[in-house]
Motif scaffolding. Structure first.
Motif, PDB file in Angstrom:
ATOM      1  N   ILE A 129     -19.178  32.562  11.979  1.00 33.08           N
ATOM      2  CA  ILE A 129     -18.955  32.573  13.421  1.00 33.08           C
ATOM      3  C   ILE A 129     -18.024  33.730  13.774  1.00 33.08           C
ATOM      4  O   ILE A 129     -16.934  33.861  13.214  1.00 33.08           O
ATOM      5  N   ALA A 130     -18.457  34.567  14.718  1.00 33.14           N
ATOM      6  CA  ALA A 130     -17.636  35.684  15.173  1.00 33.14           C
ATOM      7  C   ALA A 130     -18.193  36.193  16.492  1.00 33.14           C
ATOM      8  O   ALA A 130     -19.309  35.839  16.888  1.00 33.14           O
TER       9      ALA A 130
ATOM     10  N   ALA B 112     -18.133  37.156   7.719  1.00 32.52           N
ATOM     11  CA  ALA B 112     -18.075  38.080   8.846  1.00 32.52           C
ATOM     12  C   ALA B 112     -16.704  38.736   8.869  1.00 32.52           C
ATOM     13  O   ALA B 112     -15.681  38.045   8.943  1.00 32.52           O
ATOM     14  N   ALA B 113     -16.662  40.058   8.807  1.00 33.44           N
ATOM     15  CA  ALA B 113     -15.398  40.797   8.824  1.00 33.44           C
ATOM     16  C   ALA B 113     -15.699  42.257   9.137  1.00 33.44           C
ATOM     17  O   ALA B 113     -16.820  42.732   8.929  1.00 33.44           O
ATOM     18  N   ASP B 114     -14.676  42.977   9.591  1.00 33.76           N
ATOM     19  CA  ASP B 114     -14.815  44.398   9.904  1.00 33.76           C
ATOM     20  C   ASP B 114     -14.430  45.191   8.656  1.00 33.76           C
ATOM     21  O   ASP B 114     -13.265  45.497   8.432  1.00 33.76           O
TER      22      ASP B 114
ATOM     23  N   HIS C 220     -15.735  46.621  14.875  1.00 30.19           N
ATOM     24  CA  HIS C 220     -16.931  45.807  15.044  1.00 30.19           C
ATOM     25  C   HIS C 220     -17.123  44.928  13.814  1.00 30.19           C
ATOM     26  O   HIS C 220     -16.984  45.393  12.684  1.00 30.19           O
ATOM     27  N   VAL C 221     -17.474  43.664  14.027  1.00 34.20           N
ATOM     28  CA  VAL C 221     -17.547  42.689  12.942  1.00 34.20           C
ATOM     29  C   VAL C 221     -18.865  42.851  12.179  1.00 34.20           C
ATOM     30  O   VAL C 221     -19.953  42.702  12.747  1.00 34.20           O
TER      31      VAL C 221
ATOM     32  N   SER D 107     -16.405  28.398   1.736  1.00 30.24           N
ATOM     33  CA  SER D 107     -15.501  29.521   1.502  1.00 30.24           C
ATOM     34  C   SER D 107     -14.481  29.612   2.628  1.00 30.24           C
ATOM     35  O   SER D 107     -14.670  29.045   3.705  1.00 30.24           O
ATOM     36  N   THR D 108     -13.414  30.336   2.374  1.00 32.36           N
ATOM     37  CA  THR D 108     -12.436  30.621   3.417  1.00 32.36           C
ATOM     38  C   THR D 108     -12.088  32.099   3.380  1.00 32.36           C
ATOM     39  O   THR D 108     -12.370  32.802   2.407  1.00 32.36           O
ATOM     40  N   ASN D 109     -11.460  32.568   4.442  1.00 34.25           N
ATOM     41  CA  ASN D 109     -10.992  33.946   4.539  1.00 34.25           C
ATOM     42  C   ASN D 109      -9.476  34.010   4.487  1.00 34.25           C
ATOM     43  O   ASN D 109      -8.785  32.987   4.591  1.00 34.25           O
ATOM     44  N   ASP D 110      -8.968  35.198   4.349  1.00 34.44           N
ATOM     45  CA  ASP D 110      -7.551  35.476   4.517  1.00 34.44           C
ATOM     46  C   ASP D 110      -7.121  34.912   5.872  1.00 34.44           C
ATOM     47  O   ASP D 110      -7.708  35.242   6.903  1.00 34.44           O
ATOM     48  N   PRO D 111      -6.093  34.051   5.911  1.00 36.62           N
ATOM     49  CA  PRO D 111      -5.664  33.503   7.209  1.00 36.62           C
ATOM     50  C   PRO D 111      -5.011  34.537   8.110  1.00 36.62           C
ATOM     51  O   PRO D 111      -4.838  34.279   9.309  1.00 36.62           O
ATOM     52  N   VAL D 112      -4.651  35.696   7.574  1.00 41.37           N
ATOM     53  CA  VAL D 112      -4.138  36.789   8.398  1.00 41.37           C
ATOM     54  C   VAL D 112      -5.323  37.576   8.936  1.00 41.37           C
ATOM     55  O   VAL D 112      -6.165  38.055   8.175  1.00 41.37           O
TER      56      VAL D 112
END
Length: 562
Positions: free
Chosen positions: A300-301, A355-357, A363-364, A515-520
């Motif tokens: 989601i992004a 989803a990440a830049d 842009h994601v 999965s999870t992402n960096d919380p920062v």
């Protein structure tokens, strides 16, 4: 710290913060990665890992990684990779009490359930073979604040993390059925994190647990309208639940993905209950989610820069689906399937996504962890797999997919030559800035199947840690700490304005295949040399504005107490 901060006591739903601004053209800098898993101690050959879980569990300022491991085989157990501060890792799962030997771990999240400032851990498990002991989904309390030492204590039974009226749960001290994934959010906005647990057995329902405080949880699945069995013909709820405020009314909604049946969007009414809007004829609705493809979670992004959260569904059996949220354009919640024209409809057996830049152009982008087609019955290759659970798995390797966002929500594939091709039978993937250089890296997990303690997969899988080579583009990193809101600030919405570029993120506890992402949060800036402002809508409804924060650095924003 930023030069000025102010609190506006206004509900998020009333704020005019989400107006879209045309994005600038993407620069030509290539996206390049290098696999450093072996050098950094996380390669872990021949494990059957699900997805990575990032968090600074020991409070030393760097990211650690918990990796759940499925199936039984020599040396197979959950991993807790502790960061030495230089980006090199050592497995300390046994020392910290989370090795969980004999478990079939399916996913995990770091969530501060008691708001004491250290990260607790929730590990979703499934029953092992009939000859093995039951290892229920396990809730661990981090003892760092209490004892000064980061270690974990199993509090599952004491916390009541068991389904109401389930005798087997009471017997074994936790949820004993086949976990598909877990995620946390403060769905009732009382300041602490609640839990949604997904199940892969088509005859057993998912469960919603309300956090009552003081390490007590209550099963509210039925009362809250969060059950899914009556809504589906064939549920198999693998992958993380997605907690996102899709309609921006201040209350986190719940997206539940399934294999072999529709996905469900449960809209949060704001009174402690949910309503399924998937098949509604009029907005608010989410009719494109009716697609019955094999989706194991979602990413989601805001892919198209219009200020609302869009959905990408990784599909193992068809093209991945890109669903754009049309809240901004139509004034009511609804989604449009733009897969065909988006360029994101890759058919390559996608399991995980992130989803990440990756190039920090503002842009994601998307990265998909793939395997071959799901065409082998798991019961044919794992002799002691529970016979009442049957599903198909990938048996062939495939390359992963890197999709670059052109800046308008459409994508072009840039996998070849990126260094992140990552051949394997994919599972989860998460993004995190491991080396703290302002560019997000990738942690990718892969499958290795076992039967009766012996490897049966034709190829041994491994973890891959793709370190981002970066470029000259600017960036800013935002860390959030709730006070009135949950300490993790899950559910917070962040808007970053840098001249003509406006970006939006919503902090989530989990995504994709467990999965999870960096919380920062990392925001790319392209060639822009300044940020005008950062605006945070906290889960409590308060708004914080920071003017002209410095770029190429991390800013910790603490929710004002009043």
């Amino acid at each position: 710290m930023p030069s000025r901060s102010k609190l506006l006591p206004v509900l998020a739903a009333a704020l005019p913060l989400w107006a879209a601004v045309p994005p600038a053209a993407a620069p030509a800098a290539p996206i390049r990665f290098k696999d450093e898993a072996a050098a950094r101690g996380v390669q872990d050959l021949a494990v059957n890992a699900t997805g990575p879980t990032f968090g600074d569990y020991d409070g030393d300022g760097d990211l650690d990684v918990f990796v759940p491991v499925e199936d039984l085989g020599p040396g197979l157990h959950d991993r807790l990779f502790e960061n030495d501060g230089q980006g090199v890792f050592r497995d300390v799962a046994a020392e910290r009490g989370v090795q969980n030997p004999g478990s079939f771990s399916r996913g995990a999240v770091f969530c501060d359930f008691d708001n004491d400032g250290d990260l607790d851990l929730l590990s979703a498990n499934m029953p092992p073979g009939q000859r093995q002991r039951h290892v229920p989904t396990t809730l661990y309390r981090n003892d760092l604040r209490e004892s000064g030492k980061a270690s974990f204590i199993d509090v599952t039974r004491a916390a009541g993390l068991m389904r109401a009226g389930n005798e087997n749960d009471q017997k074994i001290g936790g949820i004993g059925d086949t976990a598909g994934g877990v995620g946390c959010a403060d769905y009732d906005r009382d300041g602490d994190l609640d839990i949604y647990w997904k199940n892969t057995d088509g005859e057993i329902d998912n469960a919603l647990f309300r956090n009552e405080g003081a390490w007590r949880f209550t099963d509210v699945t039925t009362a809250a309208g969060a059950a899914v069995q009556a809504k589906l013909k064939d549920s198999n709820a693998q992958g993380s639940p997605n907690w996102v405020d899709f309609d921006q009314d201040g209350w986190p909604d719940l997206l539940v993905t399934n294999e072999r049946d529709s996905k469900l969007l449960l809209r949060n009414r704001g009174d402690g209950s949910f309503v399924d809007i998937t098949r509604e004829r009029r907005p608010p609705n989410a009719s494109p989610l009716i697609n019955p493809g094999y989706a194991q979670g979602a990413c989601i992004a805001d892919f198209d820069h219009d200020g609302d959260m869009d959905i990408f569904l990784p599909m193992a059996d068809q093209a991945g689906r890109m669903l754009l949220n049309r809240l901004k354009e139509k004034g009511a919640l609804g989604f449009e399937d733009v897969t065909a024209k988006s360029g994101a409809g890759v058919i390559r057996g996608a399991r995980g996504c992130v989803a990440a830049d990756f190039d920090n152009d503002g842009h994601v982008d998307l990265y998909l962890n793939n395997g071959g087609p799901s065409n082998v019955l798991i019961n044919d290759v794992i002799a002691d797999f529970p016979p009442f659970v049957q599903f198909y798995i990938a048996w062939e390797q495939a390359e992963n997919t890197l999709l670059r966002n052109r800046g308008d929500g459409s994508f072009v594939e840039v996998t070849r030559g990126s260094g992140a091709e990552g051949l394997g039978i994919g599972s989860g993937v998460g993004a995190a800035d491991i080396n703290d250089d302002g560019f997000v890296d990738l942690f990718v997990t892969n499958r290795t199947y076992y039967a009766m303690g012996k490897q049966v997969s034709p190829v041994a899988g491994q973890n891959r840690l793709f370190i981002n080579a970066g470029n000259r583009n600017g960036w800013i990193k935002i860390a959030l700490q709730g006070t009135r809101s949950n300490r993790n600030a899950y559910g917070a919405r962040v808007r970053v304005v840098a001249s003509d570029l406006v970006q939006y993120h919503e902090l989530q506890s989990a995504h994709g295949y467990n999965s999870t992402n960096d919380p920062v949060l990392t925001f790319g800036l392209g060639t822009r040399q300044a940020v005008d402002r950062v605006e945070v809508v906290w889960p409590s409804g308060a708004v914080q504005v920071v003017e002209a924060p410095a770029i190429r650095r991390k800013h910790l924003l603490i929710e004002p107490a009043q």
